[in-house]
Design a protein around this motif. Structure first.
Motif, PDB file in Angstrom:
ATOM      1  N   TYR A  16       0.912  -1.186  -0.015  1.00 31.66           N
ATOM      2  CA  TYR A  16       0.127   0.018  -0.280  1.00 31.66           C
ATOM      3  C   TYR A  16       1.017   1.408   0.048  1.00 31.66           C
ATOM      4  O   TYR A  16       0.697   2.315  -0.819  1.00 31.66           O
ATOM      5  CB  TYR A  16      -1.030  -0.011   1.169  1.00 31.66           C
ATOM      6  N   ILE A  17       1.786   1.274   0.833  1.00 33.99           N
ATOM      7  CA  ILE A  17       2.748   2.257   0.737  1.00 33.99           C
ATOM      8  C   ILE A  17       3.553   2.708  -0.433  1.00 33.99           C
ATOM      9  O   ILE A  17       3.749   3.742  -0.840  1.00 33.99           O
ATOM     10  CB  ILE A  17       3.763   2.326   2.074  1.00 33.99           C
ATOM     11  N   THR A  18       4.223   1.589  -0.916  1.00 31.55           N
ATOM     12  CA  THR A  18       4.939   1.561  -2.155  1.00 31.55           C
ATOM     13  C   THR A  18       4.011   2.292  -3.524  1.00 31.55           C
ATOM     14  O   THR A  18       4.387   3.282  -3.869  1.00 31.55           O
ATOM     15  CB  THR A  18       5.324   0.175  -2.743  1.00 31.55           C
ATOM     16  N   TYR A  19       2.689   1.445  -3.732  1.00 33.32           N
ATOM     17  CA  TYR A  19       1.850   2.129  -4.714  1.00 33.32           C
ATOM     18  C   TYR A  19       1.438   3.422  -4.403  1.00 33.32           C
ATOM     19  O   TYR A  19       1.349   4.255  -5.389  1.00 33.32           O
ATOM     20  CB  TYR A  19       0.715   1.246  -4.996  1.00 33.32           C
ATOM     21  N   SER A  20       1.195   3.720  -3.067  1.00 32.84           N
ATOM     22  CA  SER A  20       0.845   5.196  -2.950  1.00 32.84           C
ATOM     23  C   SER A  20       1.914   6.327  -3.401  1.00 32.84           C
ATOM     24  O   SER A  20       1.718   7.273  -3.871  1.00 32.84           O
ATOM     25  CB  SER A  20       0.512   5.343  -1.414  1.00 32.84           C
ATOM     26  N   LEU A  21       3.140   5.759  -2.884  1.00 31.47           N
ATOM     27  CA  LEU A  21       4.282   6.536  -3.112  1.00 31.47           C
ATOM     28  C   LEU A  21       4.586   6.770  -4.900  1.00 31.47           C
ATOM     29  O   LEU A  21       4.801   8.016  -5.276  1.00 31.47           O
ATOM     30  CB  LEU A  21       5.630   6.030  -2.750  1.00 31.47           C
ATOM     31  N   SER A  72      10.725   5.688  15.699  1.00 29.06           N
ATOM     32  CA  SER A  72      10.013   5.231  16.802  1.00 29.06           C
ATOM     33  C   SER A  72       8.541   4.815  16.484  1.00 29.06           C
ATOM     34  O   SER A  72       7.964   4.004  17.290  1.00 29.06           O
ATOM     35  CB  SER A  72       9.879   6.200  18.041  1.00 29.06           C
ATOM     36  N   GLY A  73       8.024   5.107  15.557  1.00 28.19           N
ATOM     37  CA  GLY A  73       6.630   4.758  15.159  1.00 28.19           C
ATOM     38  C   GLY A  73       6.483   4.044  13.982  1.00 28.19           C
ATOM     39  O   GLY A  73       7.349   2.953  13.902  1.00 28.19           O
ATOM     40  N   ARG A  74       6.087   4.352  12.990  1.00 25.74           N
ATOM     41  CA  ARG A  74       5.905   3.637  11.704  1.00 25.74           C
ATOM     42  C   ARG A  74       6.472   4.412  10.386  1.00 25.74           C
ATOM     43  O   ARG A  74       6.198   5.751  10.530  1.00 25.74           O
ATOM     44  CB  ARG A  74       4.603   3.309  11.405  1.00 25.74           C
ATOM     45  N   CYS A  75       7.595   4.000  10.070  1.00 23.24           N
ATOM     46  CA  CYS A  75       8.368   4.895   9.007  1.00 23.24           C
ATOM     47  C   CYS A  75       8.634   3.984   7.785  1.00 23.24           C
ATOM     48  O   CYS A  75       8.702   2.795   7.634  1.00 23.24           O
ATOM     49  CB  CYS A  75       9.783   5.466   9.499  1.00 23.24           C
ATOM     50  N   VAL A  76       8.915   4.995   6.556  1.00 21.49           N
ATOM     51  CA  VAL A  76       9.289   4.396   5.442  1.00 21.49           C
ATOM     52  C   VAL A  76      10.646   4.844   4.989  1.00 21.49           C
ATOM     53  O   VAL A  76      10.898   6.042   5.064  1.00 21.49           O
ATOM     54  CB  VAL A  76       8.299   4.541   4.244  1.00 21.49           C
ATOM     55  N   ILE A  77      11.562   3.814   4.777  1.00 23.49           N
ATOM     56  CA  ILE A  77      12.753   4.459   4.397  1.00 23.49           C
ATOM     57  C   ILE A  77      12.843   4.310   2.656  1.00 23.49           C
ATOM     58  O   ILE A  77      12.887   3.208   2.163  1.00 23.49           O
ATOM     59  CB  ILE A  77      13.909   3.292   4.791  1.00 23.49           C
ATOM     60  N   LEU A  78      13.032   5.277   2.021  1.00 25.60           N
ATOM     61  CA  LEU A  78      13.309   5.164   0.445  1.00 25.60           C
ATOM     62  C   LEU A  78      14.688   5.083   0.528  1.00 25.60           C
ATOM     63  O   LEU A  78      15.782   5.735   0.712  1.00 25.60           O
ATOM     64  CB  LEU A  78      13.052   6.798  -0.136  1.00 25.60           C
ATOM     65  N   ASN A  79      15.123   4.030  -0.305  1.00 29.60           N
ATOM     66  CA  ASN A  79      16.725   3.351  -0.479  1.00 29.60           C
ATOM     67  C   ASN A  79      16.753   3.698  -1.788  1.00 29.60           C
ATOM     68  O   ASN A  79      16.469   2.935  -2.791  1.00 29.60           O
ATOM     69  CB  ASN A  79      16.634   2.085   0.196  1.00 29.60           C
ATOM     70  N   TRP A  80      17.869   4.511  -2.162  1.00 31.09           N
ATOM     71  CA  TRP A  80      18.564   4.824  -3.465  1.00 31.09           C
ATOM     72  C   TRP A  80      19.784   4.010  -3.629  1.00 31.09           C
ATOM     73  O   TRP A  80      20.557   4.397  -2.851  1.00 31.09           O
ATOM     74  CB  TRP A  80      18.553   6.223  -3.990  1.00 31.09           C
ATOM     75  N   ARG A  81      19.804   3.111  -4.416  1.00 29.69           N
ATOM     76  CA  ARG A  81      21.235   2.398  -4.630  1.00 29.69           C
ATOM     77  C   ARG A  81      22.284   3.307  -5.391  1.00 29.69           C
ATOM     78  O   ARG A  81      21.945   4.105  -6.339  1.00 29.69           O
ATOM     79  CB  ARG A  81      21.260   1.278  -5.451  1.00 29.69           C
ATOM     80  N   GLY A  82      23.393   3.257  -4.868  1.00 30.29           N
ATOM     81  CA  GLY A  82      24.502   4.248  -5.667  1.00 30.29           C
ATOM     82  C   GLY A  82      24.014   5.747  -5.223  1.00 30.29           C
ATOM     83  O   GLY A  82      23.838   6.048  -3.986  1.00 30.29           O
ATOM     84  N   GLY A  83      24.191   6.610  -6.334  1.00 25.66           N
ATOM     85  CA  GLY A  83      23.918   7.763  -6.089  1.00 25.66           C
ATOM     86  C   GLY A  83      22.560   8.466  -6.403  1.00 25.66           C
ATOM     87  O   GLY A  83      22.474   9.649  -6.762  1.00 25.66           O
ATOM     88  N   GLY A  84      21.542   7.755  -6.655  1.00 24.75           N
ATOM     89  CA  GLY A  84      20.149   8.061  -6.696  1.00 24.75           C
ATOM     90  C   GLY A  84      19.751   7.324  -8.201  1.00 24.75           C
ATOM     91  O   GLY A  84      20.315   6.617  -8.781  1.00 24.75           O
ATOM     92  N   GLY A  85      18.571   8.093  -8.549  1.00 19.01           N
ATOM     93  CA  GLY A  85      18.065   7.413  -9.884  1.00 19.01           C
ATOM     94  C   GLY A  85      17.005   6.341  -9.522  1.00 19.01           C
ATOM     95  O   GLY A  85      16.827   5.387  -8.585  1.00 19.01           O
ATOM     96  N   ASP A  86      15.893   6.592 -10.398  1.00 20.34           N
ATOM     97  CA  ASP A  86      14.873   5.251 -10.188  1.00 20.34           C
ATOM     98  C   ASP A  86      14.671   4.601 -11.363  1.00 20.34           C
ATOM     99  O   ASP A  86      15.340   4.744 -12.364  1.00 20.34           O
ATOM    100  CB  ASP A  86      13.432   5.933  -9.710  1.00 20.34           C
ATOM    101  N   ALA A  87      13.237   4.075 -11.556  1.00 18.54           N
ATOM    102  CA  ALA A  87      13.202   3.058 -12.766  1.00 18.54           C
ATOM    103  C   ALA A  87      13.118   4.128 -14.082  1.00 18.54           C
ATOM    104  O   ALA A  87      13.184   3.349 -15.099  1.00 18.54           O
ATOM    105  CB  ALA A  87      11.971   2.601 -12.638  1.00 18.54           C
ATOM    106  N   ALA A  88      12.725   5.314 -13.783  1.00  9.38           N
ATOM    107  CA  ALA A  88      12.662   6.053 -15.100  1.00  9.38           C
ATOM    108  C   ALA A  88      13.868   7.225 -15.480  1.00  9.38           C
ATOM    109  O   ALA A  88      13.714   7.832 -16.205  1.00  9.38           O
ATOM    110  CB  ALA A  88      11.251   6.854 -14.967  1.00  9.38           C
ATOM    111  N   SER A  89      14.897   7.143 -14.509  1.00 13.40           N
ATOM    112  CA  SER A  89      15.698   8.263 -14.566  1.00 13.40           C
ATOM    113  C   SER A  89      16.613   7.842 -15.979  1.00 13.40           C
ATOM    114  O   SER A  89      16.897   9.016 -16.493  1.00 13.40           O
ATOM    115  CB  SER A  89      16.556   7.873 -13.448  1.00 13.40           C
ATOM    116  N   SER A  90      16.876   6.724 -16.105  1.00 14.30           N
ATOM    117  CA  SER A  90      17.934   6.585 -17.400  1.00 14.30           C
ATOM    118  C   SER A  90      17.193   7.308 -18.664  1.00 14.30           C
ATOM    119  O   SER A  90      17.577   7.753 -19.749  1.00 14.30           O
ATOM    120  CB  SER A  90      18.211   5.243 -17.690  1.00 14.30           C
ATOM    121  N   GLN A  91      15.675   6.731 -18.671  1.00 15.58           N
ATOM    122  CA  GLN A  91      14.955   7.184 -19.869  1.00 15.58           C
ATOM    123  C   GLN A  91      14.875   8.774 -19.988  1.00 15.58           C
ATOM    124  O   GLN A  91      15.121   9.334 -21.027  1.00 15.58           O
ATOM    125  CB  GLN A  91      13.756   6.455 -20.043  1.00 15.58           C
ATOM    126  N   GLU A  92      14.561   9.335 -19.077  1.00 11.43           N
ATOM    127  CA  GLU A  92      14.705  10.719 -18.677  1.00 11.43           C
ATOM    128  C   GLU A  92      15.976  11.539 -19.100  1.00 11.43           C
ATOM    129  O   GLU A  92      15.996  12.531 -19.494  1.00 11.43           O
ATOM    130  CB  GLU A  92      14.021  11.196 -17.194  1.00 11.43           C
TER     131      GLU A  92
END
Length: 1011
Positions: free
Chosen positions: A392-397, A575-595
């Motif tokens: 749910y968190i992943t698709y919301s993000l 301490s509560g509920r949290c989400v860790i957004l983890n970028w491998r290397g220096g960043g970039g996601d699934a659309a970064s290379s095409q952009e």
């Protein structure tokens, strides 16, 4: 029905097998028994037109037709008794050729069966002639279908297809009404199936047939494969589902009619396609409207219970398998999305989520934003209905990100739901979800809130397109160890409202640096959605935020690469509920290379931004940097006199001077041949620190880590390096100086290792060229020498060095097969040769007789030399020149002459010739002297004599010169009777042919000369 009767009940041919030979002793009894069996078969057929045949199984091989009279007579009698024609009686001999007889029987039976179906077709056609289209429309279709059906049983495919098509055209002429519509459609479906024009569920059958045909060898391609037929069948199943949802949406209180209108007394229908409650009624008028209503209701309630989604999923699954097999990835993905949606409608949310998640990867990478948004919306509903927190968190993000095409109000709703989840609250239901499923999911969410499970969720951003983008960039590709390493992290949010994060931390391949790259900000849970957009960790939508970090690298990392392994951005509280957004290397996601590729190809001019802002597309990721050593503050100079000479101890003086402000500690010097060159150069190059040592191949080509000590500020140090190059050519030499020094970086004292290296290319040349030749005592060139006859070895040393050379001495070392005539000594000792000058020597040698005709080794010529220098310690180099082999021949007679070096006009010139026998035989020699115009002579002009083995004879002549100048002597001719090949031309190599004659002087002149 009649089709089942003709397919399974009524045979076309009945064959009676009976064991009976033609010579059977009890023939009458056997014949009567056989006739009885045939009659029983006929009675059981009840007057059908089925053909009857008899096969006699016999033990003996029959004779050819016409030769066995008894067999012919008994066959005719048996046919009369059984009421059979002669074509219906067969014989099957049980012999070695049984297979051949069986094949012949099979062909005969096939002809009889075809005759039966031909008769049935004629019977139907005879009935059809009495029909009228006005009153017998249905019978026209029925009779035409029967004719086609019998033709198919007859295996007459062409006529069967022709009659099926005619029947289909007759169906089109029928008057359709809702009372007979089902019957017409059913009949049309039957005929359609027969001619393979498939629709609806028939696409399934054709897809199976197509697939089976491919297995048997049919070639399929991307645009023609069974998947399209399965897909079409699935579409018709979806249409059926939609119609059923509209027509069969009765309230749950509606019950199934009793008695069941779909049941009949016999359990079967009289005719295909007729409704069970109005069989045999041809009128279009409804005789019982209430019964009609109950029948339709029962059909609707049965249709309501059909699991349409399962049918659709099965068909789509078959289609996906075919498109995968024939490499149609986009068709496969498209159908997998439909399968996922069907699983969603079937409330199997886990399978729906699994399929949709698989397909999303392809749509992300190819940039199908609209399709991706639709899939994500369905996936979000599935994850909500299953109360799957991480999904749910992943698709919301992702639905909040730049790849989502949702409207702003929809994104705002999703963002608020996301914040509720992070605050450990239940989110609001997703729109258009099943009411019962929503109630069940709310209970699951309540359980999630109450349970104290794992509340930290790590999401790998490389596989998604979240609403936060990250780019990390080192400010330089490399940093000196005494300079702080600096890099920036850029963040950008695409959500509708400003959002506050709690922590940003960067991880490196060396985890010791992680502690210096953390930004953390504490806040209340309710402040996640920050309205004021203030604060260190608050991201404003559409604005780029930069975070700068720096740290001091460790000295042990010099020469290593520092890499950013991950960037973690934490949303919520640990301490509560949290989400860790983890970028491998220096960043970039699934659309970064095409952009990034699109931005590089774009020629659109970017608008000007304020100085503190940057264009996001212009930023590039630089996730690694190299730590290099501190810049050295010393100078290294190399002094030498090129080129180097082969095998000399070439001196290279290294001068090191410190310009540091403090003491350079532990200075070390590495010098020698630079690694990575030709292996032959390594073997032929030696380096030493002592020029007086004689280098051999055991010395190394590189001297590593020579300790020098410490250097005070401004101190200068000189170190000579001696190099011996055994071959000519260019070589690259390396001088590497390293040292340690204390320095302060960012208030921290570190010990840095510095180094400076210098390279120099030195050309190596030959110091001199040596020419060697063999000549006779008359200084004539010899290509071979004669045994026991002296000859001269002449050497010529030509200097090729640009520097003066001192020839210290030379030495001739003869092989055992050579002997010197004179004392061997050097004539060029301590001679200095300038460039282009030469020094020559001459040695008189003799070679005793040998048996080796291929050549005799002469020996070697050793030249001891050095570069001319005032320095006495320059080592002497010895160069060994291997002398060439010489061919040695034996001669039967050797002649040499004793005569003065010159003569005078009209003064007697005594000449003595020595003839020496070199063989083991007695030589008969004829000697003659041919006069010369320049001389008178006295002595034997012609003589024949005999010379014993190993002895010699002397012949004395007095020559009287008549003219001054270089005059030809009287010629001596020798003829050996035992050796006719011995020529006077060979003789002239040993004795002089000319002499210089001076003018006769007067007495006064003679006295003056003598004084």
């Amino acid at each position: 029905g009649w089709m089942n009767k003709h397919l399974n009940l009524v045979p076309a041919l009945v064959v009676v097998f009976y064991e009976l030979d033609w010579d059977e002793p009890q023939w009458k009894e056997k014949q009567s028994e056989c006739a009885t069996r045939v009659e029983i078969v006929r009675q059981s057929l009840q007057g059908r037109n089925t053909k009857v045949a008899v096969v006699l199984i016999q033990k003996k091989t029959p004779l050819p037709p016409g030769e066995d009279v008894i067999a012919s007579e008994r066959a005719a009698a048996l046919c009369n008794a059984c009421d059979l024609s002669g074509k219906s009686l067969f014989v099957l001999p049980h012999t070695d050729h049984l297979v051949g007889y069986i094949i012949r029987l099979e062909n005969a039976f096939y002809e009889h069966a075809q005759t039966y179906y031909y008769t049935e077709i004629r019977r139907v056609k005879s009935h059809k002639e009495f029909l009228n289209k006005t009153t017998h429309q249905l019978l026209f279709v029925r009779h035409q279908f029967k004719i086609a059906f019998f033709s198919e049983l007859k295996q007459d495919t062409q006529n069967a297809l022709k009659n099926y098509r005619t029947a289909y055209n007759l169906v089109h002429e029928l008057r359709a009404h809702e009372t007979n519509m089902l019957e017409i459609k059913t009949m049309a479906g039957f005929i359609n199936y027969k001619v393979t024009s498939l629709k609806g569920p028939f696409y399934i059958a054709f897809g199976d047939l197509f697939d089976e045909a491919i297995k048997l060898g049919l070639t399929a391609i991307q645009t023609q494969n069974p998947g399209f037929y399965y897909q079409q069948a699935a579409y018709y199943a979806q249409e059926r589902k939609q119609l059923a949802s509209m027509l069969c949406n009765h309230d749950s209180s509606v019950i199934y009619p009793n008695p069941d209108p779909l049941e009949t007394q016999t359990g079967v229908l009289d005719f295909y396609g007729q409704r069970p409650w109005r069989q045999g009624i041809l009128s279009f008028d409804l005789s019982d409207p209430e019964k009609e209503k109950m029948g339709i209701l029962s059909l609707q309630l049965k249709e309501k219970n059909v699991l349409h989604s399962e049918l659709i999923i099965t068909l789509l699954s078959n289609a996906v398998a075919q498109f995968k097999k024939y490499k149609c990835p986009r068709m496969k993905s498209h159908l997998m999305v439909q399968m996922g949606e069907e699983y969603y409608y079937a409330k199997d949310y886990a399978k729906a989520l699994k399929l949709l998640d698989y397909v999303m990867c392809e749509y992300r990478s190819e940039g199908w934003c609209t399709l991706l948004t639709s899939i994500l919306t369905t996936a979000l509903k599935c994850s909500y209905l299953m109360a799957q927190l991480k999904d749910y968190i992943t698709y919301s993000l992702e639905l909040l990100g730049r790849a989502s095409t949702l409207k702003e109000d929809q994104k705002s709703r999703i963002e608020k739901n996301l914040i509720k989840v992070l605050m450990n609250e239940s989110p609001d239901p997703e729109p258009d979800c099943d009411t019962a499923a929503v109630k069940a999911s709310q209970k699951l969410w309540a359980d999630r809130v109450s349970l104290a499970g794992s509340n930290v969720f790590t999401i790998e951003v490389q596989d998604f397109i979240p609403f936060v983008q990250c780019k990390a960039k080192f400010l330089a590709p490399s940093f000196h160890v005494d300079v702080p390493v600096q890099f920036d992290v850029y963040l950008r949010a695409d959500c509708p409202h400003p959002i506050r994060f709690s922590k940003l931390c960067i991880s490196f391949n060396n985890q010791d640096y992680n502690q210096y790259c953390v930004v953390e900000e504490a806040y209340q849970k309710s402040d996640i959605l920050e309205q004021s957009s203030q604060g260190t960790m608050c991201l404003v939508p559409g604005k780029t935020r930069k975070f700068t970090f720096k740290f001091v690298a460790k000295t042990e990392d010099v020469g290593k690469k520092i890499e950013i392994t991950s960037v973690d951005l934490i949303l919520g509280s640990e301490s509560g509920r949290c989400v860790i957004l983890n970028w491998r290397g220096g960043g970039g996601d699934a659309a970064s290379s095409q952009e990034a590729l699109q931005a590089a190809r774009s020629f659109r001019r970017r608008p000007k931004l304020p100085d503190n802002e940057v264009h996001w597309d212009s930023l590039t990721i630089q996730a690694s940097t190299m730590i290099i050593s501190r810049v050295p503050n010393i100078s290294v100079q190399l002094r030498h006199e090129p080129p180097a000479l082969t095998n000399e101890m070439y001196c290279l003086i290294v001068t090191v001077q410190s310009h540091e402000d403090t003491v350079a500690k532990d200075v070390k010097l590495t010098a020698g041949l630079k690694p990575g060159q030709d292996a032959n150069l390594t073997q032929k190059t030696q380096v030493t620190l002592h020029g007086t040592d004689a280098c051999d191949e055991s010395f190394p080509a590189l001297l590593p880590d020579i300790p020098v000590g410490d250097l005070q500020p401004g101190e200068k140090l000189e170190k000579p390096i001696y190099i011996r190059c055994g071959t000519v050519g260019a070589r690259m030499f390396l001088v590497y100086v390293s040292y340690l020094i204390d320095t302060i970086v960012e208030g921290k004292e570190i010990l840095c290792k510095c180094h400076r290296d210098e390279t120099v290319t030195i050309e190596t040349v030959f110091p001199f060229d040596v020419a060697v030749k063999f000549v006779s005592t008359k200084l004539e060139h010899l290509d071979r020498v004669f045994a026991d006859i002296p000859f001269l070895l002449m050497t010529d040393i030509l200097s090729a060095s640009p520097w003066p050379l001192t020839i210290v001495t030379t030495q001739l070392q003869l092989s055992p097969s050579m002997t010197p005539v004179d004392q061997l000594e050097s004539y060029v000792e301590n001679v200095v040769l300038q460039t282009g000058e030469s020094a020559s020597e001459c040695f008189c040698l003799r070679c005793p007789p040998v048996t080796n005709a291929s050549g005799v080794a002469t020996g070697c010529y050793i030249i001891s030399w050095k570069r001319s220098s005032p320095v006495e310690s320059v080592p002497v180099v010895s160069t060994v020149i291997t002398l060439p082999h010489v061919i040695v021949e034996s001669i039967p007679l050797h002649v040499n002459a004793d005569l003065p070096s010159f003569g005078r006009v009209r003064e007697s010139l005594p000449v003595r010739y020595h003839l020496q026998n070199k063989t083991d035989l007695v030589q008969d020699v004829e000697v003659s002297v041919e006069p010369s115009d320049a001389f008178m002579f006295s002595g034997l002009k012609q003589i024949r004599l005999r010379i014993l083995p190993g002895t010699q004879q002397e012949m004395l002549y007095n020559f009287y010169p008549l003219m001054a100048g270089y005059q030809q002597l009287p010629s001596l001719h020798v003829n050996l009777l035992r050796f006719p090949n011995f020529t006077n031309q060979l003789l002239r190599r040993f004795i002089p042919t000319h002499i210089f004659v001076k003018v006769r002087l007067g007495m006064t002149e003679d006295n003056s000369i003598m004084s």
